[in-house]
Design a protein around this motif. Sequence first.
Motif, PDB file in Angstrom:
ATOM      1  N   TRP A 116       0.804  -1.222   0.000  1.00  0.00           N
ATOM      2  CA  TRP A 116       0.000   0.000   0.000  1.00  0.00           C
ATOM      3  C   TRP A 116       0.833   1.266   0.000  1.00  0.00           C
ATOM      4  N   GLY A 122      -3.668   4.481  -9.994  1.00  0.00           N
ATOM      5  CA  GLY A 122      -4.681   3.475 -10.229  1.00  0.00           C
ATOM      6  C   GLY A 122      -4.946   3.190 -11.696  1.00  0.00           C
ATOM      7  N   LYS A 209      -7.245  -1.340   2.219  1.00  0.00           N
ATOM      8  CA  LYS A 209      -6.673  -1.724   0.930  1.00  0.00           C
ATOM      9  C   LYS A 209      -7.186  -3.095   0.495  1.00  0.00           C
ATOM     10  N   GLN A 212     -10.516  -2.398  -0.840  1.00  0.00           N
ATOM     11  CA  GLN A 212     -10.512  -1.568  -2.040  1.00  0.00           C
ATOM     12  C   GLN A 212     -10.177  -2.353  -3.311  1.00  0.00           C
ATOM     13  N   TRP A 218     -11.766   4.084  -9.036  1.00  0.00           N
ATOM     14  CA  TRP A 218     -12.324   5.412  -9.286  1.00  0.00           C
ATOM     15  C   TRP A 218     -13.848   5.446  -9.319  1.00  0.00           C
ATOM     16  N   TRP A 222     -14.994   2.650  -4.349  1.00  0.00           N
ATOM     17  CA  TRP A 222     -13.537   2.720  -4.340  1.00  0.00           C
ATOM     18  C   TRP A 222     -13.087   4.077  -3.806  1.00  0.00           C
ATOM     19  N   GLU A 226     -10.864   5.142  -0.639  1.00  0.00           N
ATOM     20  CA  GLU A 226      -9.653   5.929  -0.896  1.00  0.00           C
ATOM     21  C   GLU A 226      -9.576   7.140   0.035  1.00  0.00           C
ATOM     22  N   ASN A 259      -1.901  11.754  -6.776  1.00  0.00           N
ATOM     23  CA  ASN A 259      -3.251  11.266  -7.067  1.00  0.00           C
ATOM     24  C   ASN A 259      -4.345  12.203  -6.584  1.00  0.00           C
TER      25      ASN A 259
END
Length: 329
Positions: A116, A122, A209, A212, A218, A222, A226, A259
Amino acid sequence: MEETYLANVEGIKKAILHGGTGELPKFLTGSKVTFHFRTIKCDGDRTVIDDSKQVGRPMEIIFGNMFKLEVWEILLSSMRIGEVAEFWCDVIHTGLYPTVAKSLRMIVEGKDPTDWHVHTCGLANMFAYHSLGYDDLDELQKEPQPLIFVMELLKIESPSSYKRETWAMNDDEKLKAVPLLHGMGNRLYKLGRYQDALAKYREAVICLKNLQVKQKPWEIEWLKLEKMIVTLVLNYCQCLLKMEEYYEVLEQTTDILNNHPGNIKAYFLRGKAHAEVWNKAEATADFEKVLEYDSGMTKAVRKELQILDSRMRDKEEEEKLQFKRMFHK
């Protein structure tokens, strides 16, 4: 050594090397099963791929908890306590072994099997080929093949007889554990127990994680996970600052900003880390970004800039003194 096909299971042959004791145990859902294993190629040399006895640590799995290599549950459920058996497993059962073996090796090496903390994007990584980081496992991943597993069943613990760690929880239990771990981390941080707080934040991140990876990147679920992950990683970074692990803070916060470029706390923490390693220009740029996004942080940023200026002046004076001493020896 007599080989037999495992009853009602296609593609598995079993040979008992050493008989166990007692009746065949009941493998209830949630039972913790502890065993040694050796993985062998079906080549002329019987090449050993992994051996838990060599690393000095037996394997533990929780039955019925969606362990990636389901065939191991099938094999173990045919064994008695103390039994040692060799199983030949056709390729239909061994395709996921390289991924499982990578995680097990990383745990033995003291690394994080979820990766992680590694820089990732992603969308970019959805379609990339990933080496597992081990040549022999890469070979198995590219060309799946039958494997031999030698198993020794050590013990079985019923679901009510042991404390379940987060890795052994189902998805609902993991999600419920996250706020508890988060709260424990916060309390430990306030007590100045930064290493212990860091461990709680890290455990919570790993839970999230694991959840996820089952969601489509996205999309809404998710993104919800996040957001929680980013919050916890920033708390993790606060612990690292207190522990003077400045370069790891720079890595973690930069990863977040790559990100999530508008994250104010990430800019602020990265600015503090830059200041601690004498990166004045980078620290100033990050603090300016904080003010760009939130003018309410003016007082806090001004304080950090004053500390930075004072430290830079002290550093310059120290360098001048060192320079003078070079010529007055």
